[in-house]
Scaffold this motif. Sequence first.
Motif, PDB file in Angstrom:
ATOM      1  N   GLY A  45       0.810  -1.213   0.000  1.00 61.06           N
ATOM      2  CA  GLY A  45       0.000   0.000   0.000  1.00 61.06           C
ATOM      3  C   GLY A  45       0.842   1.261   0.000  1.00 61.06           C
ATOM      4  N   ALA A  46       1.904   1.267   0.794  1.00 64.10           N
ATOM      5  CA  ALA A  46       2.789   2.435   0.839  1.00 64.10           C
ATOM      6  C   ALA A  46       3.520   2.620  -0.477  1.00 64.10           C
ATOM      7  CB  ALA A  46       3.791   2.285   1.986  1.00 64.10           C
ATOM      8  N   LEU A  47       3.906   1.509  -1.100  1.00 58.87           N
ATOM      9  CA  LEU A  47       4.575   1.592  -2.398  1.00 58.87           C
ATOM     10  C   LEU A  47       3.619   2.109  -3.462  1.00 58.87           C
ATOM     11  CD1 LEU A  47       6.968   1.113  -4.289  1.00 58.87           C
ATOM     12  CD2 LEU A  47       6.257  -1.293  -4.464  1.00 58.87           C
ATOM     13  N   GLU A  48       2.362   1.671  -3.413  1.00 51.07           N
ATOM     14  CA  GLU A  48       1.390   2.155  -4.398  1.00 51.07           C
ATOM     15  C   GLU A  48       1.183   3.663  -4.245  1.00 51.07           C
ATOM     16  OE1 GLU A  48      -2.898   1.074  -6.349  1.00 51.07           O
ATOM     17  OE2 GLU A  48      -2.773   1.079  -4.171  1.00 51.07           O
ATOM     18  N   VAL A  49       1.114   4.142  -3.008  1.00 57.14           N
ATOM     19  CA  VAL A  49       0.972   5.582  -2.776  1.00 57.14           C
ATOM     20  C   VAL A  49       2.145   6.329  -3.408  1.00 57.14           C
ATOM     21  CG1 VAL A  49       1.027   7.389  -1.007  1.00 57.14           C
ATOM     22  CG2 VAL A  49      -0.427   5.381  -0.684  1.00 57.14           C
ATOM     23  N   HIS A 170      14.792 -17.655  -4.573  1.00 57.85           N
ATOM     24  CA  HIS A 170      15.519 -16.558  -5.212  1.00 57.85           C
ATOM     25  C   HIS A 170      14.547 -15.419  -5.521  1.00 57.85           C
ATOM     26  CE1 HIS A 170      18.897 -19.296  -5.605  1.00 57.85           C
ATOM     27  NE2 HIS A 170      18.098 -20.168  -6.174  1.00 57.85           N
ATOM     28  N   PRO A 171      14.034 -14.734  -4.501  1.00 59.58           N
ATOM     29  CA  PRO A 171      13.078 -13.643  -4.764  1.00 59.58           C
ATOM     30  C   PRO A 171      13.739 -12.506  -5.518  1.00 59.58           C
ATOM     31  CG  PRO A 171      13.831 -13.579  -2.493  1.00 59.58           C
ATOM     32  CD  PRO A 171      14.382 -14.849  -3.080  1.00 59.58           C
ATOM     33  N   ASP A 172      12.947 -11.815  -6.306  1.00 58.05           N
ATOM     34  CA  ASP A 172      13.458 -10.651  -7.025  1.00 58.05           C
ATOM     35  C   ASP A 172      13.752  -9.508  -6.059  1.00 58.05           C
ATOM     36  OD1 ASP A 172      13.092 -11.573  -9.910  1.00 58.05           O
ATOM     37  OD2 ASP A 172      11.088 -11.878  -9.079  1.00 58.05           O
ATOM     38  N   ILE A 173      12.947  -9.425  -5.003  1.00 56.89           N
ATOM     39  CA  ILE A 173      13.163  -8.428  -3.945  1.00 56.89           C
ATOM     40  C   ILE A 173      12.996  -9.135  -2.607  1.00 56.89           C
ATOM     41  CG2 ILE A 173      12.396  -6.247  -2.927  1.00 56.89           C
ATOM     42  CD1 ILE A 173      11.231  -5.456  -5.614  1.00 56.89           C
ATOM     43  N   ASP A 174      13.998  -9.015  -1.751  1.00 56.56           N
ATOM     44  CA  ASP A 174      13.955  -9.618  -0.416  1.00 56.56           C
ATOM     45  C   ASP A 174      13.901  -8.480   0.603  1.00 56.56           C
ATOM     46  OD1 ASP A 174      14.359 -10.970   1.988  1.00 56.56           O
ATOM     47  OD2 ASP A 174      15.721 -12.422   1.087  1.00 56.56           O
ATOM     48  N   LEU A 175      12.770  -8.377   1.301  1.00 55.37           N
ATOM     49  CA  LEU A 175      12.564  -7.278   2.242  1.00 55.37           C
ATOM     50  C   LEU A 175      12.668  -7.780   3.683  1.00 55.37           C
ATOM     51  CD1 LEU A 175       9.488  -5.471   0.610  1.00 55.37           C
ATOM     52  CD2 LEU A 175      11.916  -4.883   0.373  1.00 55.37           C
ATOM     53  N   PRO A 176      13.704  -7.396   4.412  1.00 54.97           N
ATOM     54  CA  PRO A 176      13.823  -7.761   5.830  1.00 54.97           C
ATOM     55  C   PRO A 176      12.896  -6.887   6.669  1.00 54.97           C
ATOM     56  CG  PRO A 176      15.660  -6.363   5.196  1.00 54.97           C
ATOM     57  CD  PRO A 176      14.837  -6.572   3.945  1.00 54.97           C
ATOM     58  N   ALA A 177      11.615  -7.201   6.613  1.00 49.94           N
ATOM     59  CA  ALA A 177      10.607  -6.281   7.143  1.00 49.94           C
ATOM     60  C   ALA A 177      10.649  -6.140   8.659  1.00 49.94           C
ATOM     61  CB  ALA A 177       9.211  -6.731   6.702  1.00 49.94           C
ATOM     62  N   GLY A 178      11.319  -7.060   9.348  1.00 53.47           N
ATOM     63  CA  GLY A 178      11.400  -6.920  10.789  1.00 53.47           C
ATOM     64  C   GLY A 178      12.529  -6.024  11.237  1.00 53.47           C
ATOM     65  N   ASP A 179      13.405  -5.655  10.307  1.00 52.77           N
ATOM     66  CA  ASP A 179      14.626  -4.915  10.659  1.00 52.77           C
ATOM     67  C   ASP A 179      14.754  -3.552   9.993  1.00 52.77           C
ATOM     68  OD1 ASP A 179      15.513  -7.180  12.146  1.00 52.77           O
ATOM     69  OD2 ASP A 179      16.216  -8.100  10.296  1.00 52.77           O
ATOM     70  N   ALA A 180      13.755  -3.128   9.232  1.00 52.46           N
ATOM     71  CA  ALA A 180      13.862  -1.878   8.485  1.00 52.46           C
ATOM     72  C   ALA A 180      12.583  -1.065   8.649  1.00 52.46           C
ATOM     73  CB  ALA A 180      14.126  -2.159   7.009  1.00 52.46           C
ATOM     74  N   THR A 181      12.687   0.228   8.390  1.00 55.97           N
ATOM     75  CA  THR A 181      11.506   1.088   8.454  1.00 55.97           C
ATOM     76  C   THR A 181      10.687   0.919   7.178  1.00 55.97           C
ATOM     77  OG1 THR A 181      12.542   2.996   7.384  1.00 55.97           O
ATOM     78  CG2 THR A 181      12.844   2.761   9.778  1.00 55.97           C
ATOM     79  N   LEU A 182       9.443   1.359   7.237  1.00 52.33           N
ATOM     80  CA  LEU A 182       8.572   1.272   6.073  1.00 52.33           C
ATOM     81  C   LEU A 182       9.146   2.088   4.918  1.00 52.33           C
ATOM     82  CD1 LEU A 182       5.947   0.304   4.775  1.00 52.33           C
ATOM     83  CD2 LEU A 182       4.777   2.262   5.838  1.00 52.33           C
ATOM     84  N   ASP A 183       9.651   3.269   5.201  1.00 51.18           N
ATOM     85  CA  ASP A 183      10.238   4.103   4.149  1.00 51.18           C
ATOM     86  C   ASP A 183      11.424   3.401   3.485  1.00 51.18           C
ATOM     87  OD1 ASP A 183       8.401   6.108   4.536  1.00 51.18           O
ATOM     88  OD2 ASP A 183       9.715   7.342   5.786  1.00 51.18           O
ATOM     89  N   GLU A 184      12.245   2.735   4.288  1.00 48.97           N
ATOM     90  CA  GLU A 184      13.403   2.027   3.733  1.00 48.97           C
ATOM     91  C   GLU A 184      12.971   0.869   2.847  1.00 48.97           C
ATOM     92  OE1 GLU A 184      16.664   2.779   7.338  1.00 48.97           O
ATOM     93  OE2 GLU A 184      15.332   1.030   7.393  1.00 48.97           O
ATOM     94  N   LEU A 185      11.930   0.158   3.248  1.00 51.31           N
ATOM     95  CA  LEU A 185      11.434  -0.972   2.464  1.00 51.31           C
ATOM     96  C   LEU A 185      10.846  -0.498   1.135  1.00 51.31           C
ATOM     97  CD1 LEU A 185       9.749  -2.911   5.410  1.00 51.31           C
ATOM     98  CD2 LEU A 185      11.872  -3.535   4.241  1.00 51.31           C
ATOM     99  N   VAL A 186      10.070   0.576   1.189  1.00 50.74           N
ATOM    100  CA  VAL A 186       9.489   1.137  -0.038  1.00 50.74           C
ATOM    101  C   VAL A 186      10.598   1.626  -0.970  1.00 50.74           C
ATOM    102  CG1 VAL A 186       8.121   3.057  -0.960  1.00 50.74           C
ATOM    103  CG2 VAL A 186       7.270   1.728   0.981  1.00 50.74           C
ATOM    104  N   GLN A 187      11.602   2.287  -0.422  1.00 52.01           N
ATOM    105  CA  GLN A 187      12.704   2.788  -1.246  1.00 52.01           C
ATOM    106  C   GLN A 187      13.465   1.643  -1.895  1.00 52.01           C
ATOM    107  OE1 GLN A 187      13.326   6.095  -2.033  1.00 52.01           O
ATOM    108  NE2 GLN A 187      14.573   5.029  -3.570  1.00 52.01           N
ATOM    109  N   HIS A 188      13.630   0.545  -1.165  1.00 60.32           N
ATOM    110  CA  HIS A 188      14.316  -0.622  -1.745  1.00 60.32           C
ATOM    111  C   HIS A 188      13.540  -1.147  -2.951  1.00 60.32           C
ATOM    112  CE1 HIS A 188      16.806  -4.091  -2.172  1.00 60.32           C
ATOM    113  NE2 HIS A 188      15.882  -4.942  -1.763  1.00 60.32           N
TER     114      HIS A 188
END
Length: 201
Positions: A45-49, A170-188
């Motif tokens: 949702g944040a990425l879509e925004v 082998h994901p195209d994007i691997d998001l360590p969602a427990g260790d990063a902020t929402l902004d950092e995940l969206v930016q990745h």
Amino acid sequence: MSEQEAIVWHQHSVTKTSRAALKQQKPAVLWFTGLSGAGKSTIAGALEVKLAELGYHTYLLDGDNVRHGLCRDLGFSQQDRRENIRRIGELAALMVDAGLIVLTAFISPHRSERDMVRQMLPETEFIEVFVNTDLAVCEKRDPKGLYERARRGEITQFTGIDSAYEAPLHPDIDLPAGDATLDELVQHCLDVLQNRGIVAK
């Protein structure tokens, strides 16, 4: 000839290429997968925004939302869950044909199901996003109280408890969602989309 054999794909005069050109973008599916409570819907949702702010044409398909309509006739057996993913994959493929950037947020626990959707699309248009959150973190969040109910035996075949989750190899994007902020995940995610030429740098 059977009725099924008489069904042929109708080629339209307005093509996927022309639809995408009108939107000035490259269509793709970002398939967010991960445990319940991992953060799939929040990140998607944040990425879509962010994509909308940048002027891109998107649509977000969320697991709960599609069960209110398109998949309201399906239960939660293994067969129904696979059919749920198949329908979403077909819908996402049609939306890509319309020139959209599609974001989906589904547990989709089995690699075979995700591979099934991948095969519906050109190789460059399916982007598997693994929301990589530990089970302990998901249980602590437990926004719907589902893990607690599963631990009490009120829900059976719950992914991560008594039903397996097959993480992407082998994901195209691997998001360590427990260790990063929402902004950092969206930016990745944006960085990967830029590198792939889907989003302008």
